[in-house]
Design an enzyme around this catalytic site. Structure first.
Site, mmCIF file in Angstrom:
data_model
loop_
_atom_site.group_PDB
_atom_site.id
_atom_site.type_symbol
_atom_site.label_atom_id
_atom_site.label_comp_id
_atom_site.label_asym_id
_atom_site.label_seq_id
_atom_site.Cartn_x
_atom_site.Cartn_y
_atom_site.Cartn_z
ATOM 1 N N ASP A 1 0.866 -1.175 0.000
ATOM 2 C CA ASP A 1 0.000 0.000 0.000
ATOM 3 C C ASP A 1 0.899 1.220 0.000
ATOM 4 O O ASP A 1 2.050 1.138 0.387
ATOM 5 C CB ASP A 1 -0.799 0.074 1.316
ATOM 6 C CG ASP A 1 -1.888 -0.951 1.370
ATOM 7 O OD1 ASP A 1 -2.265 -1.443 0.306
ATOM 8 O OD2 ASP A 1 -2.361 -1.229 2.482
ATOM 9 N N ASP A 33 -4.989 -3.685 5.023
ATOM 10 C CA ASP A 33 -5.495 -3.295 6.333
ATOM 11 C C ASP A 33 -6.999 -3.478 6.478
ATOM 12 O O ASP A 33 -7.491 -3.772 7.541
ATOM 13 C CB ASP A 33 -5.098 -1.845 6.656
ATOM 14 C CG ASP A 33 -5.354 -0.893 5.495
ATOM 15 O OD1 ASP A 33 -6.161 -1.245 4.613
ATOM 16 O OD2 ASP A 33 -4.754 0.192 5.461
ATOM 17 N N ASP A 49 -9.538 -6.562 2.265
ATOM 18 C CA ASP A 49 -8.212 -7.024 1.848
ATOM 19 C C ASP A 49 -7.975 -8.479 2.253
ATOM 20 O O ASP A 49 -7.032 -9.103 1.776
ATOM 21 C CB ASP A 49 -7.111 -6.164 2.503
ATOM 22 C CG ASP A 49 -7.062 -4.757 1.920
ATOM 23 O OD1 ASP A 49 -7.489 -4.604 0.762
ATOM 24 O OD2 ASP A 49 -6.605 -3.840 2.607
HETATM 25 P P1 ATP Z 1 -3.403 2.768 0.031
HETATM 26 O O1 ATP Z 1 -4.063 1.617 -0.589
HETATM 27 O O2 ATP Z 1 -2.079 3.110 -0.552
HETATM 28 O O3 ATP Z 1 -3.422 2.816 1.507
HETATM 29 P P2 ATP Z 1 -5.185 4.922 0.003
HETATM 30 O O4 ATP Z 1 -5.216 4.936 1.458
HETATM 31 O O5 ATP Z 1 -4.854 6.167 -0.700
HETATM 32 O O6 ATP Z 1 -4.239 3.915 -0.581
HETATM 33 P P3 ATP Z 1 -7.940 4.500 0.020
HETATM 34 O O7 ATP Z 1 -7.913 4.688 1.469
HETATM 35 O O8 ATP Z 1 -8.701 3.413 -0.591
HETATM 36 O O9 ATP Z 1 -6.519 4.348 -0.548
HETATM 37 O O10 ATP Z 1 -8.387 5.880 -0.619
HETATM 38 C C1 ATP Z 1 -8.673 6.016 -1.972
HETATM 39 C C2 ATP Z 1 -9.139 7.421 -2.269
HETATM 40 O O11 ATP Z 1 -10.329 7.672 -1.540
HETATM 41 C C3 ATP Z 1 -8.159 8.502 -1.827
HETATM 42 O O12 ATP Z 1 -7.305 8.846 -2.868
HETATM 43 C C4 ATP Z 1 -9.063 9.657 -1.481
HETATM 44 O O13 ATP Z 1 -9.325 10.424 -2.635
HETATM 45 C C5 ATP Z 1 -10.341 8.993 -1.043
HETATM 46 N N1 ATP Z 1 -10.457 8.935 0.410
HETATM 47 C C6 ATP Z 1 -9.582 8.391 1.274
HETATM 48 N N2 ATP Z 1 -10.018 8.491 2.526
HETATM 49 C C7 ATP Z 1 -11.193 9.119 2.484
HETATM 50 C C8 ATP Z 1 -12.163 9.532 3.451
HETATM 51 N N3 ATP Z 1 -12.005 9.282 4.755
HETATM 52 N N4 ATP Z 1 -13.267 10.145 3.030
HETATM 53 C C9 ATP Z 1 -13.451 10.388 1.725
HETATM 54 N N5 ATP Z 1 -12.610 10.050 0.778
HETATM 55 C C10 ATP Z 1 -11.486 9.421 1.121
#
Ligand code: ATP
Length: 895
Positions: A329, A624, A628
């Site tokens: 990730d 996490d 997953d």
């Molecule tokens: P990784 O898989 O590397 O941890 P990540 O944490 O960026 O990636 P996600 O958490 O799935 O992946 O987030 C994907 C997208 O969703 C982010 O790029 C953001 O635009 C949006 N996002 C993340 N967290 C939130 C939230 N709490 N509320 C709204 N949108 C969110």
């Protein structure tokens, strides 16, 4: 006692009976009282196999049977001392095995405790994380996706809360929960307003009051322990066990042949011949090997735990060393997960935000001047949106640090709102759609002054589609351009949108926001890479391990960060939706050429693991969330985040990272390589002892001379070398250059051709040299008695092994390298072994037992001479092998 039917009570009845508060939870005094009354929220340990059965289990082995048979034979021959020694060895062996198994179990148990279940509660009006065992009836628990339900709860609010109840009902489909009161005759599977201990939240969120704990829960009632059985046997240990069985048959075969040969061609007596055969049998069995191998593995697990990588099973320690791809990730693993909003983009203007971290110190500036939210309605609405659609709280800790409780992505938006020049009041969410990484947005129904609206915040590209902005339209172009601009700097962008709804709406669902949104703005968030992860990526590249970034983030953001970290030189990024369209074959072909996968869903992770595995890769995959879990299970090494990981993800993994850090994975791989190398070295070291002894005994019998070593002596040599010098190999450092080599092939045989050659060479070399010495000295009857020669023979094998361990410490490189003195334990144990030899020779009682003669000091020359010869020959052999393999790889490189 009749159980209370909590599901049939209204929530205020539950509140009254448990004297709790549906908003603030219990008070400290109430908690103390309840603890005294109800005890801790734990299930009793499951029944364990009794110790003596476990102990006996260690006798169940072909090689032990052979030793026991040898013991019986020695009794019939009247050689009682032999019998006793053989039995002692058998018992010691079982004892070591037993103690070792216990230790491994304890270690895994300790690890389980480190991974103890956590629960989020509200107590005294404050949100807190506590150990589940601390929960008491009346506690107010918050539920989020991936949580294991920590006790039986009566739900009081739910937002699309869906729970998988298979531990209780056997049904693996999830159940959508709500808080409505049910009639008394509702059966267990239909009690929708209850969440049961041991089940897990699949999606949505909710709140519930703890109504039953520990053994009073449904799970406790059916008395099922949730503790799972951990595997203790590893592929390598299994191979060793098989190898042992093979040796057993070979030994019995050779022993029988020799027996017949001895009878036919030499005039040995029956008894003498039998003793010969017994010696041969016990000599060829590597008695100490299995114990030593499992000790090395267990020590490896401990070292890893100290370095923040908790292994949940022993076999994974071996697999780790063979890892060829790490899929990681981005957020929090490769990056710091310390988010700061740097810019806000609205329809007609861009703001800069100053300050770093979560401290609400800084300003939102437009054209260099602080923006005024009083007049700037658009900014105020944007800030109200991201502040309201938010489950995270910000507070100043006692040490003056600003801390968040919740998601960093949301925390930085709270900080952003706090930086406005006037307070931004969050609006209450009447209903909400929680964030999940499959949908990538979060939505809430709120009431603005002008009426009800749905606020949505999430991945901008997703919102653009939901807003129905046409490709190529001016508005879309504007937003797209802004998004790409921010993303190319490595900023993570969150969009905010709004949709007007009827005042009668009280619930919302995903289809309510699927169309008709109006975009109001974007926030550009910085999340810097972890410096140590940049280093770790370099280490991986040198070690031939591919690193792939698999992120839910935007592709430009992902690529910018990947480039900053030196993770890739390639510009190609594949998005989740492209993966969705690819066939398995296409994905298999492409997966090796792409390092960055963006906007992925958890299903994409599973597809990627499968594709990589089809290409023969050994794959570590981080995760996490609850979604997953399938990818984590499927990966060769599933890696769960210890801090932000859900319970479900941890349970599906082989390894849990205490610090969520990419570097920790790489360190664990390194340790995995070290452990595997040392296991192999131990085998390379121990087997020649058996080989040399067997060679000696067989050749003596063929020539027709007296037995060079008695059964007792053979057993002594085997045990003493195993527990001393071979143990030193467990502490051997990773060889220089071991992280510059590509990973070992996962199906490489334990005993490679080279190993077999080395083991045979050393066996014949030492066995042969001792035989020549034996015959020569025995011929010199004026100087040497048979007892003296026998004593010199025993010492020769042991001392040869003392030297040999220094050959083996480095498998192929010159023994005298810069790490020669690094393993102090090796020198200590070598010294100890020499002392032991002197001890058993000159202590009358011991020398009697082992049948040794107190030889003159100058006779020690022979053992040391043989040891040095063995050492030099093996070093020459290593040198030649190095040259050959260099020439080989040069030829390969040229062609
Ligand atoms: P990784 O898989 O590397 O941890 P990540 O944490 O960026 O990636 P996600 O958490 O799935 O992946 O987030 C994907 C997208 O969703 C982010 O790029 C953001 O635009 C949006 N996002 C993340 N967290 C939130 C939230 N709490 N509320 C709204 N949108 C969110």
């Amino acid at each position: 006692m009749k159980r209370l039917q909590w599901y049939s009570y209204e929530t205020d009845e539950v509140e009254r009976r448990l004297k709790t508060d549906l908003n603030a939870g219990l008070t400290s005094e109430q908690i103390e009282e309840a603890k005294d009354r109800w005890g801790s929220n734990e299930l009793p340990e499951s029944k364990k196999t009794p110790a003596f059965l476990k102990f006996l289990h260690h006798f169940n082995d072909v090689l032990i049977y052979i030793l026991l048979a040898a013991a019986v034979l020695t009794v019939t021959l009247g050689h009682y001392v032999d019998t006793i020694v053989i039995l002692i060895v058998v018992v010691i062996n079982a004892l070591i095995g037993y103690i070792q198994e216990n230790k491994a179990e304890k270690a895994l148990e300790g690890i389980k405790n480190m991974l103890s279940l956590q629960a989020t509660v509200i107590r005294n009006g404050e949100r807190k994380e506590i150990a589940s065992s601390e929960l008491v009836p009346g506690d107010l628990v918050l539920l989020a996706p991936g949580d294991k339900i920590p006790a039986d709860l009566r739900l009081i609010t739910t937002d699309h809360l869906s729970i998988e109840e298979s531990p209780l009902t056997g049904e693996s489909t999830s159940v959508e929960k709500d808080a409505d009161t049910l009639s008394e005759d509702t059966t267990l599977g239909d009690r929708l307003n209850m969440a049961f201990s041991g089940t897990a939240v699949v999606s949505g969120s909710g709140r519930g009051i703890v109504v039953e704990t520990g053994t009073n829960t449904e799970l406790g009632q059916i008395n099922q322990s949730i503790a799972e059985v951990e595997e203790i046997e590893t592929p390598l240990l299994r191979q060793i066990a098989e190898f042992g069985r093979m040796i057993a048959f070979v030994i019995i075969g050779i022993a029988a042949l020799l027996f017949v040969y001895g009878l036919l061609f030499h005039d040995y007596e029956w008894g003498e011949l039998l003793l010969y055969v017994i010696s041969l049998t016990v000599s060829a069995i590597p008695e100490g090997l299995p114990a030593i191998l499992s000790i090395i593995l267990a020590l490896g697990v401990q070292v890893m735990a100290k370095n923040n990588a908790i292994m949940r099973t022993l076999p994974s320690v071996e697999t780790l060393g063979a890892v060829t791809v790490i899929c990681s990730d981005k957020t929090g693993t490769l990056t710091k997960n310390e988010m700061t909003v740097q810019s806000v983009v609205l329809k007609d203007r861009i703001y800069e935000v100053t300050g770093t971290g979560y401290a609400p110190e800084g300003e939102i500036k437009f054209e260099g001047k602080p923006a005024d939210v009083e007049q700037d309605q658009a900014l105020r609405r944007f800030l109200t949106n991201v502040r309201s659609i938010n489950d995270t709280t910000l507070r100043k800790a006692e040490d003056g640090q600003w801390q968040i409780s919740g998601e960093p992505t949301e925390g930085c938006l709270v900080t952003l709102a706090e930086k406005a020049n006037r307070e931004i009041e969050p609006l209450e969410m009447i209903a909400k759609l929680p964030f999940d990484s499959a949908h990538k947005y979060m939505a809430g129904l709120v009431e603005e002054e002008a009426g009800k609206v749905i606020y949505v915040k999430g991945a901008p590209d997703k919102l653009f589609d939901m807003a129905g902005l046409e490709e190529g339209s001016e508005e879309r172009q504007y937003w797209e351009e802004q998004l790409v601009n921010r993303s190319r700097r490595g900023e993570r962008v969150i969009g905010a949108a709004v949709k007007q709804v009827e005042d009668s709406v009280t619930e919302i669902d995903h289809h309510d926001v699927a169309a008709g949104l109006t975009i109001i703005g974007l926030a550009g968030i910085m999340d810097p890479p972890r410096e140590e992860a940049v280093e770790a990526v370099k280490v991986c590249r040198r070690a031939g391990i591919q690193v792939k970034m698999i992120t839910g983030d935007h592709k430009e953001t992902a690529l910018a960060i990947a480039k900053q970290m030196g993770l890739t030189e390639r510009d190609r990024v594949v998005e989740g939706r492209e993966i969705d369209r690819m066939s398995d074959q296409e994905l298999k072909a492409i997966v090796e050429d792409v390092d960055v996968f963006a906007r992925t869903s958890p299903e994409n992770k599973l597809q990627l693991v499968k594709a990589l595995q089809k290409n023969g890769e050994v794959c570590a995959m981080t995760g996490d969330g609850v979604n997953d879990a399938p990818a984590l299970k499927r990966a060769d090494i599933g890696v769960a985040m210890g801090v932000k990981g859900t319970e479900v993800a941890k349970e599906a993994s082989e390894m849990v990272l205490v610090d969520d850090n990419f570097k920790t994975i790489v360190n664990a791989v390194k340790e995995g390589r070290r452990v595997y190398d040392n296991l192999k070295k131990t085998i390379l070291f121990i087997l020649p002892t058996n080989g040399a002894e067997a060679f000696l005994i067989i050749s003596a019998l063929l020539i027709g001379i007296d037995m060079p070593l008695t059964p007792i002596q053979v057993l002594y040599v085997n045990m003493v070398t195993a527990v001393t010098v071979s143990f030193a190999l467990a502490f051997e450092k990773l060889e220089a250059g071991a992280m510059q080599r590509p990973p070992r092939s996962p199906d490489a045989k334990l005993l490679s051709g080279y190993y077999v050659f080395r083991i045979l060479l050393m066996s014949v070399l030492i066995g042969g040299a001792i035989m020549v010495m034996n015959v020569t000295l025995l011929g010199d009857t004026a100087q040497y008695t048979a007892e003296q020669v026998n004593t010199i023979t025993l010492h020769s094998i042991v001392i040869a092994q003392v030297f040999h361990v220094f050959n083996v410490r480095n498998e192929r490189q010159f023994a005298f390298n810069k790490d020669f003195f690094s393993n102090k334990i090796a020198f200590g144990l070598a010294g100890l072994l020499v002392l032991l030899q002197v001890g058993i020779t000159y202590t009358p009682f011991l020398s009697d037992i082992f049948g040794l003669y107190p030889i003159e000091a100058e006779y020690w020359l022979y053992p040391f001479l043989i040891g040095i010869i063995g050492f030099i020959v093996i070093e020459i052999e290593k040198f030649i092998t190095r040259k050959i393999s260099q020439a080989h790889s040069n030829r390969k490189a040229v062609s």
